[in-house]
Design a protein around this motif. Sequence first.
Motif, PDB file in Angstrom:
ATOM      1  N   LEU A  78      27.157  -5.522  35.801  1.00  0.00           N
ATOM      2  CA  LEU A  78      27.553  -5.196  34.570  1.00  0.00           C
ATOM      3  C   LEU A  78      28.291  -6.341  33.796  1.00  0.00           C
ATOM      4  N   VAL A  79      28.709  -7.447  34.795  1.00  0.00           N
ATOM      5  CA  VAL A  79      28.968  -8.798  34.030  1.00  0.00           C
ATOM      6  C   VAL A  79      27.718  -9.426  33.200  1.00  0.00           C
ATOM      7  N   GLU A  80      26.410  -9.122  33.716  1.00  0.00           N
ATOM      8  CA  GLU A  80      25.542  -9.927  33.097  1.00  0.00           C
ATOM      9  C   GLU A  80      25.333  -8.879  31.599  1.00  0.00           C
ATOM     10  N   ALA A  81      25.255  -7.503  31.812  1.00  0.00           N
ATOM     11  CA  ALA A  81      25.332  -6.856  30.647  1.00  0.00           C
ATOM     12  C   ALA A  81      26.580  -7.115  29.469  1.00  0.00           C
ATOM     13  N   LEU A  82      27.656  -7.344  30.026  1.00  0.00           N
ATOM     14  CA  LEU A  82      28.719  -7.595  28.939  1.00  0.00           C
ATOM     15  C   LEU A  82      28.405  -8.820  28.460  1.00  0.00           C
ATOM     16  N   LYS A  99      25.768 -10.072  27.445  1.00  0.00           N
ATOM     17  CA  LYS A  99      24.813  -9.866  26.214  1.00  0.00           C
ATOM     18  C   LYS A  99      25.415  -9.159  25.028  1.00  0.00           C
ATOM     19  N   LEU A 100      26.756  -8.676  24.959  1.00  0.00           N
ATOM     20  CA  LEU A 100      27.112  -7.984  24.016  1.00  0.00           C
ATOM     21  C   LEU A 100      27.840  -9.127  23.009  1.00  0.00           C
ATOM     22  N   PRO A 101      27.850  -8.872  21.851  1.00  0.00           N
ATOM     23  CA  PRO A 101      28.626  -9.665  20.920  1.00  0.00           C
ATOM     24  C   PRO A 101      30.174  -9.957  21.221  1.00  0.00           C
ATOM     25  N   GLU A 102      30.763 -11.064  21.110  1.00  0.00           N
ATOM     26  CA  GLU A 102      31.950 -11.183  21.539  1.00  0.00           C
ATOM     27  C   GLU A 102      32.962 -10.287  21.342  1.00  0.00           C
ATOM     28  N   ALA A 103      33.133  -9.848  19.956  1.00  0.00           N
ATOM     29  CA  ALA A 103      34.028  -8.782  19.644  1.00  0.00           C
ATOM     30  C   ALA A 103      33.847  -7.571  20.199  1.00  0.00           C
ATOM     31  N   GLN A 104      32.592  -6.939  20.341  1.00  0.00           N
ATOM     32  CA  GLN A 104      32.524  -5.787  21.205  1.00  0.00           C
ATOM     33  C   GLN A 104      32.802  -5.947  22.765  1.00  0.00           C
ATOM     34  N   ARG A 105      32.495  -7.037  23.085  1.00  0.00           N
ATOM     35  CA  ARG A 105      32.664  -7.273  24.668  1.00  0.00           C
ATOM     36  C   ARG A 105      34.129  -7.316  24.799  1.00  0.00           C
ATOM     37  N   GLN A 106      34.840  -7.918  24.165  1.00  0.00           N
ATOM     38  CA  GLN A 106      36.509  -8.056  24.085  1.00  0.00           C
ATOM     39  C   GLN A 106      36.923  -6.760  24.155  1.00  0.00           C
ATOM     40  N   ALA A 115      25.678  -0.226  23.463  1.00  0.00           N
ATOM     41  CA  ALA A 115      24.810  -1.283  23.800  1.00  0.00           C
ATOM     42  C   ALA A 115      24.770  -1.377  25.347  1.00  0.00           C
ATOM     43  N   LEU A 116      25.864  -1.263  26.102  1.00  0.00           N
ATOM     44  CA  LEU A 116      25.887  -1.186  27.476  1.00  0.00           C
ATOM     45  C   LEU A 116      25.233   0.004  28.002  1.00  0.00           C
ATOM     46  N   ALA A 117      25.189   0.991  27.399  1.00  0.00           N
ATOM     47  CA  ALA A 117      24.477   2.256  28.058  1.00  0.00           C
ATOM     48  C   ALA A 117      23.057   1.746  27.940  1.00  0.00           C
ATOM     49  N   ARG A 118      22.516   1.346  26.987  1.00  0.00           N
ATOM     50  CA  ARG A 118      21.253   0.833  27.008  1.00  0.00           C
ATOM     51  C   ARG A 118      21.034  -0.465  27.719  1.00  0.00           C
ATOM     52  N   LEU A 119      21.884  -1.131  28.144  1.00  0.00           N
ATOM     53  CA  LEU A 119      21.561  -2.492  28.774  1.00  0.00           C
ATOM     54  C   LEU A 119      21.657  -2.106  30.545  1.00  0.00           C
ATOM     55  N   ASP A 150      15.060  -5.695  25.323  1.00  0.00           N
ATOM     56  CA  ASP A 150      13.978  -6.105  24.659  1.00  0.00           C
ATOM     57  C   ASP A 150      13.234  -5.102  23.927  1.00  0.00           C
ATOM     58  N   GLU A 151      13.003  -3.890  24.638  1.00  0.00           N
ATOM     59  CA  GLU A 151      12.486  -2.687  24.176  1.00  0.00           C
ATOM     60  C   GLU A 151      13.106  -2.323  23.090  1.00  0.00           C
ATOM     61  N   ASP A 152      14.455  -2.369  23.061  1.00  0.00           N
ATOM     62  CA  ASP A 152      15.361  -2.056  22.004  1.00  0.00           C
ATOM     63  C   ASP A 152      15.262  -2.677  20.748  1.00  0.00           C
ATOM     64  N   GLU A 153      15.311  -3.812  20.886  1.00  0.00           N
ATOM     65  CA  GLU A 153      15.042  -4.803  19.981  1.00  0.00           C
ATOM     66  C   GLU A 153      13.791  -4.678  19.050  1.00  0.00           C
ATOM     67  N   ARG A 154      12.897  -4.447  19.978  1.00  0.00           N
ATOM     68  CA  ARG A 154      11.380  -4.225  19.229  1.00  0.00           C
ATOM     69  C   ARG A 154      11.408  -2.985  18.558  1.00  0.00           C
ATOM     70  N   GLU A 155      12.175  -2.011  18.860  1.00  0.00           N
ATOM     71  CA  GLU A 155      12.150  -0.565  18.050  1.00  0.00           C
ATOM     72  C   GLU A 155      12.750  -0.902  16.659  1.00  0.00           C
ATOM     73  N   GLY A 156      13.975  -2.075  16.764  1.00  0.00           N
ATOM     74  CA  GLY A 156      14.607  -1.983  15.574  1.00  0.00           C
ATOM     75  C   GLY A 156      16.040  -1.735  15.450  1.00  0.00           C
ATOM     76  N   SER A 157      16.390  -1.698  16.953  1.00  0.00           N
ATOM     77  CA  SER A 157      17.849  -1.363  16.950  1.00  0.00           C
ATOM     78  C   SER A 157      18.726  -2.499  16.977  1.00  0.00           C
ATOM     79  N   HIS A 158      19.873  -2.427  16.279  1.00  0.00           N
ATOM     80  CA  HIS A 158      20.557  -3.901  16.205  1.00  0.00           C
ATOM     81  C   HIS A 158      22.231  -3.375  16.638  1.00  0.00           C
ATOM     82  N   VAL A 159      22.491  -4.439  17.558  1.00  0.00           N
ATOM     83  CA  VAL A 159      23.745  -4.240  18.412  1.00  0.00           C
ATOM     84  C   VAL A 159      24.989  -5.208  17.575  1.00  0.00           C
TER      85      VAL A 159
END
Length: 170
Positions: A100-104, A106-113, A149-153, A161-170
């Motif tokens: 969970l901490v590792e996934a958090l 990876k989130l942008p700071e504002a979303q993580r906060q 984003a957490l659900a995907r992670l 990486d798969e999400d980024e390749r598919e064009g999703s932006h977090v």
Amino acid sequence: MTEEEFDAFYASAFPRLVGQLYALTGDHGEAQDVVQEAFVRAWDRRASFLAESAPEAWIRTVAMRLAVSRWRRARRWLELVRHHPPADRTPGPGPEHTVLVEALRKLPEAQRQAVVLHHLCDLSIEQIAVETGSPAGTVKARLSRGRAALARLLSPGESADEDEREGSHV
């Protein structure tokens, strides 16, 4: 015994008694402590202290008893610790926590906060808005994006990486 007499006695006897107790304890700091404590006890009874035939012997005896008492207490504590080592009261983080901490991270700071303040600190949307200085609508959007984003992670079988390749932006 007057205060001046006691001070003179202290000044002359203290170094000698510390040397004697140092020889007994093997620890200069401990010797100073027990001699000082013995003098404090003598000060409390200074009115009758000069009536003692050997005030330095009285101080030495009290200091030796204090040193032995401290030594016994330390020995009992050591035996207790040897037979019953202290339990580790703070277990390390489990694998779920680490993931969970590792996934958090990876989130942008504002979303993580926003996610941490809402889900881990139990703050309401309004409280988060006040604390972060952001409008409530912005906090809601950050929470929504952060959760997605957490659900995907955290979902097994998919990676960021798969999400980024598919064009999703977090």
